[in-house]
Scaffold this active site. Structure first.
Site: not given
Length: 353
Positions: A87, A179, A181-183
């Site tokens: 990471k 959430g 977001g994209n996911v």
């Protein structure tokens, strides 16, 4: 796998958690402060997203990089991909004026590792950012597109396993998503298509409004979503949202989400088990994105959807092992991953030929 340590304890921390490499990067001229963490390359070169966000401290940036890299090691092992855990984090506001200069400076440090760490998408970075980084790094993932769909697909398959373990059918169940977001939005779309009642909250009210209009989800206050009356709680934003204060207040029968390191400490998995809450750890559930980027690395996406769907088999095996051995699911999953890694230990560490 959440870390807190003083700088003087860093060497001991690396040894205790069996880290191969930690690179602290600075370029004062452009204002770069970043960290590259390589946890384990037994199965192959480490892969992990480039996260860009402003951390409360330098130590917090190091801790996040280490936690996420270690989780990637286990994720790759359980997903059956020949990659290790890595990471990198850039300690900067994604809206910084000289963003491209900061990304390029970070990319040059990544390039110095000679492909031991392969960067990919993460919070605060985009496909365009990876294209920019790719001009300076030998190997980069997720340049073809955002793998969020496949991350979400694996999360949904894991939710199905959790509902199965709870004795519930998917259709007619209720899932609370934190959430969008994209996911998270992909998760909501898939669940709505499966006739699931979706409750949703996000820090951005526009995202919630759009999801209500498009999908008919039920908007929920962000402060209430974790403790909503639902069959499944699905954190799909930042990690560390489930702590010792949250566990006793959970009303959901299952906890499955895309957020990395959603538990502030692995020990909370025992508390979830004691409460009878079915839990699929994030490094199992959200592995679909990793499977997708590994397919990109090989330039072979044949059978990709089926391999992502096989996350359900891993989740089911983990839940069964947990019950059979009387341990929490995180312990069961780590045991499964460790067996895979130890079986290949003679190949560690990985260096480019």
């Amino acid at each position: 796998m959440t870390t807190t340590f003083a700088a003087s304890d860093l060497t001991a921390e690396l040894h205790q958690r069996d880290f191969e490499q930690l690179v602290i990067c600075r370029d004062p001229e452009v204002g770069l402060e970043s960290v590259i963490a390589v946890h384990d390359t037994t199965l192959g070169p480490s892969l992990g997203g480039v996260r860009m966000r402003r951390y409360p401290s330098r130590a917090a940036a190091v801790a996040d990089a280490m936690d996420l890299a270690q989780a990637m090691t286990y994720k790759a092992a359980l997903a059956g991909v020949p990659l290790g855990g890595g990471k990198s984090v850039i300690n900067a506001d994604p809206r910084v004026a000289n963003r491209d200069e900061v990304l390029i400076a970070h990319a040059k440090y990544v390039a110095a590792l000679n492909s031991r760490y392969i960067p990919a998408l993460d919070m605060g970075t985009s496909v365009r950012d990876l294209e920019l980084i790719g001009r300076h790094v030998p190997v980069v993932c997720a340049q073809r597109g955002d793998p969020s769909y496949f991350t979400a697909r694996g999360v949904v398959r894991s939710i199905e396993v959790a509902l199965e373990a709870c004795g519930r059918s998917v259709a007619g169940s209720r899932v609370a998503i934190q959430g969008l977001g994209n996911v998270g939005l992909h998760v909501a779309r898939m669940l709505c298509a499966a006739e699931v009642e979706v409750l949703a909250a996000d820090i951005d009210p526009v995202r919630v409004h759009d999801a209500v209009d498009e999908l008919g989800v039920t908007a929920t206050d962000l402060a209430d979503i974790l403790f909503a009356d639902a069959d499944v709680l699905a954190p799909c934003a930042a990690g560390g949202v489930i702590d010792e204060h949250a566990v006793p207040r959970l009303r959901a029968s299952a906890l499955v989400g895309a957020a990395n390191n959603m538990l502030t400490t692995p020990a909370l998995a025992r508390d979830l088990r004691e409460r009878g809450i079915v839990h699929v750890p994030d490094f199992v559930a959200n592995a679909g994105g990793l499977i997708a980027v590994e397919a990109e690395l090989r330039d072979d996406e044949s059978g990709l959807a089926d391999r992502v769907d096989a996350i359900a088999d891993t989740a089911r095996d983990m839940v069964n092992r947990s019950e059979r051995n009387g341990v929490d699911v995180v312990s069961a999953a780590l045991s499964m991953a460790t067996e895979i890694i130890e079986g290949n230990r003679k190949y560690r560490p990985w260096f480019r030929a």
